[in-house]
Design an enzyme around this catalytic site. Structure first.
Site, PDB file in Angstrom:
ATOM      1  N   THR A  58       0.981  -1.114   0.020  1.00  0.00           N
ATOM      2  CA  THR A  58      -0.213   0.001   0.064  1.00  0.00           C
ATOM      3  C   THR A  58       0.808   1.145  -0.059  1.00  0.00           C
ATOM      4  O   THR A  58       0.644   2.274  -0.986  1.00  0.00           O
ATOM      5  CB  THR A  58      -0.824  -0.035   1.186  1.00  0.00           C
ATOM      6  OG1 THR A  58      -1.474  -1.383   1.336  1.00  0.00           O
ATOM      7  CG2 THR A  58      -1.993   1.034   1.234  1.00  0.00           C
ATOM      8  N   LYS A  86       5.597  12.592  20.658  1.00  0.00           N
ATOM      9  CA  LYS A  86       5.759  13.571  21.580  1.00  0.00           C
ATOM     10  C   LYS A  86       4.508  13.936  22.313  1.00  0.00           C
ATOM     11  O   LYS A  86       4.415  15.109  22.808  1.00  0.00           O
ATOM     12  CB  LYS A  86       6.462  14.527  21.106  1.00  0.00           C
ATOM     13  CG  LYS A  86       8.011  14.574  20.415  1.00  0.00           C
ATOM     14  CD  LYS A  86       8.503  15.502  19.869  1.00  0.00           C
ATOM     15  CE  LYS A  86       9.561  15.306  19.167  1.00  0.00           C
ATOM     16  NZ  LYS A  86      10.428  16.342  18.250  1.00  0.00           N
ATOM     17  N   ARG A 107      -1.887   5.240   7.092  1.00  0.00           N
ATOM     18  CA  ARG A 107      -2.395   3.903   7.407  1.00  0.00           C
ATOM     19  C   ARG A 107      -1.965   4.153   9.203  1.00  0.00           C
ATOM     20  O   ARG A 107      -0.929   4.731   9.564  1.00  0.00           O
ATOM     21  CB  ARG A 107      -1.613   2.784   7.248  1.00  0.00           C
ATOM     22  CG  ARG A 107      -1.844   1.615   7.891  1.00  0.00           C
ATOM     23  CD  ARG A 107      -0.949   0.710   7.324  1.00  0.00           C
ATOM     24  NE  ARG A 107      -1.840   0.036   6.169  1.00  0.00           N
ATOM     25  CZ  ARG A 107      -1.507  -1.173   5.310  1.00  0.00           C
ATOM     26  NH1 ARG A 107      -0.331  -1.965   5.792  1.00  0.00           N
ATOM     27  NH2 ARG A 107      -2.105  -1.631   4.361  1.00  0.00           N
ATOM     28  N   HIS A 135     -10.117  -0.828   4.522  1.00  0.00           N
ATOM     29  CA  HIS A 135      -8.971  -0.680   3.487  1.00  0.00           C
ATOM     30  C   HIS A 135      -9.482  -0.466   2.268  1.00  0.00           C
ATOM     31  O   HIS A 135      -9.466  -1.376   1.255  1.00  0.00           O
ATOM     32  CB  HIS A 135      -8.148  -1.835   3.723  1.00  0.00           C
ATOM     33  CG  HIS A 135      -6.582  -1.550   3.344  1.00  0.00           C
ATOM     34  ND1 HIS A 135      -6.381  -0.723   2.192  1.00  0.00           N
ATOM     35  CD2 HIS A 135      -5.464  -2.574   3.306  1.00  0.00           C
ATOM     36  CE1 HIS A 135      -5.108  -0.894   1.768  1.00  0.00           C
ATOM     37  NE2 HIS A 135      -4.525  -2.013   2.435  1.00  0.00           N
TER      38      HIS A 135
HETATM   39  N1   CP Z   1      -2.531  -5.735   1.028  1.00  0.00           N
HETATM   40  C1   CP Z   1      -1.750  -4.627   2.004  1.00  0.00           C
HETATM   41  O1   CP Z   1      -2.334  -3.823   2.693  1.00  0.00           O
HETATM   42  O2   CP Z   1      -0.486  -5.113   1.941  1.00  0.00           O
HETATM   43  P1   CP Z   1       0.708  -4.116   2.909  1.00  0.00           P
HETATM   44  O3   CP Z   1       0.416  -4.301   4.229  1.00  0.00           O
HETATM   45  O4   CP Z   1       2.015  -4.586   2.425  1.00  0.00           O
HETATM   46  O5   CP Z   1       0.388  -2.465   2.570  1.00  0.00           O
END
Ligand code: CP
Length: 337
Positions: A58, A86, A107, A135
């Site tokens: 991602t 912090k 993320r 996601h």
């Molecule tokens: N599919 C996926 O989110 O992979 P990563 O965790 O490598 O980003």
């Protein structure tokens, strides 16, 4: 939906027409993703790529997608390299970083955190995974992959039969994909997991309310016999309190070539959001499937680039200008050989 300037936080934002438009734009990105052409349409734009959980696909595909459109990427990876350690709030971080960036991908391990961040951001924010919640860009690339794989068999998404396997409780890609399938007709879903790792009931209810035929199973082999897609997932160890708790479920549902040959219809497509856990006690998708032409996992990752390029082009409103700011490739292109 109006893509221009929009945050991309949840699949709930999308109508079917939005998904179809996104897929059309993704198709237009292929010459650039395959390095047949170069575009500089986002020259001068900056992506703030903020990843507070481990990621390979991602993070790098958001960054590469932005680079392939001519933009620049500034990256923060891990809490320890940000001022969050912090005590700075996510909203203050958003106020600061949105002054430096034109779009931000993020993320974070907490459900709802990316929406919280977006509420204080002056620029569009894309959810690269918020805890066990969603996601959305993974689900969009998964469905785009399903559409491409089925098109080769003369089929569309309507009428799809899919088995989702593994840690459906914590797997955010499954949560988002389940919601996305609600936009389609005549869908059959088989949910295969240990009872303790079942898909959250509110998502099951949402699918049933949308007319999907949902069945639940704790047994792999007999449940993958009549599907178009097997969508395997990893036990999400990081969401368990202890490693020992995750160990109870690891390796419970393993797909390998022998099981595929014995139980699956010929040409059943094999998908996984990745990473697959290739350690011997897990191995939910055996490497002996790597030469199976129906293994679509690396087509999925390639398709992720197209979907993320399309999202950037739509959100930053340059879809109609991508070709105008393009030129020939000057370097040797190993993809064409
Ligand atoms: N599919 C996926 O989110 O992979 P990563 O965790 O490598 O980003």
């Amino acid at each position: 939906m109006n893509f221009t300037g929009a945050h991309i936080l949840s699949i709930s934002q999308f109508q079917r027409s939005d998904v179809e438009y996104l897929f059309t734009v993704a198709n237009q990105m292929e010459p650039y993703a395959l390095r047949k052409r170069v575009t500089r349409v986002l020259e001068g734009a900056i992506l703030g790529n903020m990843f507070f959980e481990p990621s390979t696909r991602t993070r790098v595909s958001f960054g590469s997608a932005f680079n392939l459109l001519g933009g620049e990427v500034r990256e923060t990876a891990g809490f320890e390299s940000s001022a969050l350690v912090k005590g700075e709030s996510l909203q203050d971080t958003a106020r600061v970083l949105s002054g430096f960036s034109d779009v931000i991908c993020m993320r974070h391990p907490q459900a709802g955190s990316v929406a919280d961040f977006a509420s204080a951001s002056r620029v569009p924010v894309m959810n690269g995974g918020d805890g066990a919640n969603e996601h959305p860009t993974q689900a969009l690339l998964d469905l785009y992959t399903i559409a491409r794989e089925l098109k080769g068999k003369g089929r569309g998404i309507d009428g799809l039969r899919i088995a989702m396997i593994g840690d459906l409780r914590h797997g955010r890609t499954v949560h988002s994909l389940s919601k996305l399938l609600c936009l389609y007709s005549n869908i059959q879903v088989i949910l295969i997991s240990p009872r303790e790792l079942a898909l959250p009931e509110d998502i099951v209810e949402q699918m049933r309310a949308a007319g999907l035929a949902v069945t639940v199973s704790e047994e792999l082999n007999s449940s993958i016999a009549n599907v178009d897609i097997v969508y395997s997932t990893r036990i999400q160890e990081e969401r368990f309190t202890t490693k020992e708790e995750a160990d109870l479920y690891r390796g419970k549902f393993r797909l390998n070539q022998a099981i595929y040959t014995q139980y699956c219809e010929p040409n059943t497509v094999i998908m996984h959001p990745l990473p697959r856990d290739s350690r011997s006690d897990a191995n939910e998708l055996d490497s002996d499937l790597d030469s199976n032409p129906n293994l679509a996992i690396f087509r999925q990752t390639d398709n992720g680039l197209l979907i993320r390029m399309a999202l950037f082009a739509l959100v930053l409103d340059v879809v109609g200008k991508v070709d105008q700011y393009s030129h020939d490739v000057r370097w040797y292109n190993s993809r064409q050989n």
